[in-house]
Design a protein around this motif. Structure first.
Motif, mmCIF file in Angstrom:
data_model
loop_
_atom_site.group_PDB
_atom_site.id
_atom_site.type_symbol
_atom_site.label_atom_id
_atom_site.label_comp_id
_atom_site.label_asym_id
_atom_site.label_seq_id
_atom_site.Cartn_x
_atom_site.Cartn_y
_atom_site.Cartn_z
ATOM 1 N N PRO A 56 0.807 -1.227 0.000
ATOM 2 C CA PRO A 56 0.000 0.000 0.000
ATOM 3 C C PRO A 56 0.835 1.271 0.000
ATOM 4 O O PRO A 56 1.937 1.306 0.540
ATOM 5 N N SER A 57 0.291 2.301 -0.613
ATOM 6 C CA SER A 57 0.961 3.607 -0.643
ATOM 7 C C SER A 57 -0.068 4.676 -0.957
ATOM 8 O O SER A 57 -0.958 4.465 -1.782
ATOM 9 N N SER A 58 0.053 5.810 -0.317
ATOM 10 C CA SER A 58 -0.726 6.998 -0.722
ATOM 11 C C SER A 58 0.195 7.999 -1.399
ATOM 12 O O SER A 58 0.012 8.369 -2.555
ATOM 13 N N ARG A 59 1.230 8.448 -0.660
ATOM 14 C CA ARG A 59 2.091 9.527 -1.142
ATOM 15 C C ARG A 59 2.986 9.136 -2.315
ATOM 16 O O ARG A 59 3.006 9.813 -3.348
ATOM 17 N N THR A 60 3.748 8.064 -2.156
ATOM 18 C CA THR A 60 4.748 7.734 -3.183
ATOM 19 C C THR A 60 4.045 7.430 -4.500
ATOM 20 O O THR A 60 4.445 7.929 -5.562
ATOM 21 N N PHE A 61 3.001 6.624 -4.421
ATOM 22 C CA PHE A 61 2.257 6.264 -5.629
ATOM 23 C C PHE A 61 1.663 7.508 -6.290
ATOM 24 O O PHE A 61 1.912 7.787 -7.467
ATOM 25 N N ARG A 109 7.372 -0.653 -5.779
ATOM 26 C CA ARG A 109 7.365 -0.842 -4.311
ATOM 27 C C ARG A 109 7.095 -2.322 -4.037
ATOM 28 O O ARG A 109 6.225 -2.932 -4.660
ATOM 29 N N HIS A 137 14.387 3.585 0.814
ATOM 30 C CA HIS A 137 13.356 4.420 0.182
ATOM 31 C C HIS A 137 14.101 5.663 -0.332
ATOM 32 O O HIS A 137 13.962 6.763 0.228
ATOM 33 N N GLN A 140 12.359 9.093 -1.076
ATOM 34 C CA GLN A 140 11.913 9.796 0.140
ATOM 35 C C GLN A 140 13.087 10.534 0.788
ATOM 36 O O GLN A 140 12.943 11.656 1.271
ATOM 37 N N CYS A 269 7.611 11.250 7.422
ATOM 38 C CA CYS A 269 7.285 11.073 5.993
ATOM 39 C C CYS A 269 5.887 10.502 5.807
ATOM 40 O O CYS A 269 5.446 10.350 4.667
ATOM 41 N N LEU A 270 5.199 10.204 6.933
ATOM 42 C CA LEU A 270 3.796 9.780 6.914
ATOM 43 C C LEU A 270 3.643 8.393 6.255
ATOM 44 O O LEU A 270 4.495 8.035 5.457
ATOM 45 N N PRO A 271 2.622 7.623 6.556
ATOM 46 C CA PRO A 271 1.477 7.991 7.373
ATOM 47 C C PRO A 271 1.793 8.027 8.868
ATOM 48 O O PRO A 271 2.611 7.267 9.353
HETATM 49 N N1 CP Z 1 6.119 8.289 2.798
HETATM 50 C C1 CP Z 1 5.615 7.249 2.126
HETATM 51 O O1 CP Z 1 6.347 6.433 1.546
HETATM 52 O O2 CP Z 1 4.251 7.169 2.139
HETATM 53 P P1 CP Z 1 3.384 6.085 1.362
HETATM 54 O O3 CP Z 1 3.660 4.745 2.014
HETATM 55 O O4 CP Z 1 1.962 6.518 1.518
HETATM 56 O O5 CP Z 1 3.836 6.063 -0.066
#
Ligand code: CP
Length: 310
Positions: A56-61, A109, A137, A140, A269-271
């Motif tokens: 899963p990913s929000s930001r990187t994707f 990823r 990463h 990031q 770097c979240l979440p």
């Molecule tokens: N910072 C980061 O990698 O967030 P995601 O897992 O949401 O991509």
């Protein structure tokens, strides 16, 4: 400035020297002003990026997708592999060959450390590591260091404190290694004893003669640090028993922030789950929902351009 990344994979920060760093920073600056001025451009028109995310990913994707689209390129977006032939048993190596036929660059990823290197060996197009298990990463880390430079005005003489589950947190592996090329940096790693930094990072820092310490409590050093880098406990990478034991070990709140310098940063770097209290979100030193987040787009535009355009 020479672009060493044209046509190359980006798997580890080990590949990046100070000149490369300057190139990525300059190009990220240009991408930022491009987006602010006119939203984007067509410099990658005709190129296709496959974003293949086994985790899963929000930001990187989303930021890689946005980055490619803002530069005029096309996308093959796979956020989760359940509807692909991976669900039928297709191997990582075969998947690399397949998507090399459809895309000019692949952003990958994967939950296993080292998977991106294996994948890149089979791929016929450049591969970007978008996070491989407890490994690295690198994109990031570039975003984080770019943000530090932008916010504090330097990447030298910095004391950065990393706090939390550092055994499983790949952005910390990458950022600590990347910052090791910057003069006069100092690291403090604050962890519960069960999740200290990985041996490979410790060996790397020792070999580079980096000034660092490992502690369980962080309160004494707070007034000296330039950056407090907070991490999430990576529940998905540990047993339920270990998670219950270490969760909530450190909560960064106003009392903690009050001990820090006025000119310092709180990064994540979240979440986030609960490791930073929400009453810090509007503190001017908190950059995790401001520049650290938005720089993800600009730096990933810069990386895609460097790899795809001579
Ligand atoms: N910072 C980061 O990698 O967030 P995601 O897992 O949401 O991509």
């Amino acid at each position: 400035m020479k672009n060493n990344f044209f046509g190359k994979d980006l798997i580890s920060v080990d590949q990046i020297n100070m000149k490369d760093l300057q190139l990525f920073f300059d190009r990220a600056d240009q991408m930022k002003s491009l987006v602010e001025r006119q939203g984007g451009s067509q410099i990658l028109k005709g190129k296709i990026m496959a974003a293949i995310f086994y985790e899963p990913s929000s930001r990187t994707f989303s930021s890689f997708i946005g980055a490619m689209q803002r530069l005029g390129g096309g996308i093959i977006p796979l956020n989760g592999m359940m509807n692909t032939s991976v669900a039928k048993g297709e191997t990582l190596e075969d998947t690399a060959k397949v998507f090399s036929a459809y895309a000019d660059i692949i952003v990958l990823r994967h939950p296993d450390a080292g998977a991106c290197k294996i994948f890149a060996k089979q791929a016929r197009v450049p591969v970007i590591n978008a996070g491989d298990g407890i490994g690295e990463h690198p994109t990031q880390a570039l975003i984080d260091l770019y943000t530090i430079k932008e916010e504090l005005g330097r990447i030298t003489k910095l004391h950065i404190m990393f706090i939390g589950d550092l055994a499983h947190y790949r952005p910390v592996n990458s950022l600590a290694k990347l910052m090791s090329i910057c003069p006069e940096v100092k690291f403090t790693f604050v962890t519960p004893k069960e999740v200290t930094i990985q041996d490979c990072l410790r060996e790397y820092l020792n070999a580079q003669k980096i000034n660092y310490s490992e502690v369980n409590d962080f309160k004494d050093d707070l007034s000296a640090i330039d950056v407090l880098y907070v991490t999430r406990v990576k529940k998905e990478y540990m047993s339920g028993e270990l998670y219950r034991r270490i969760k909530g070990s450190y909560i960064v709140n106003k009392d903690i922030a009050n001990k820090m310098k006025k000119k310092s940063l709180i990064m994540h770097c979240l979440p986030r789950v609960d490791e930073i209290s929400i009453d810090l979100d509007n503190d001017p030193r908190s950059v995790y929902f401001s520049s650290q987040l938005s720089n993800g787009l600009f730096m990933r535009m810069a990386i895609l351009e460097a790899i795809l355009r001579k």
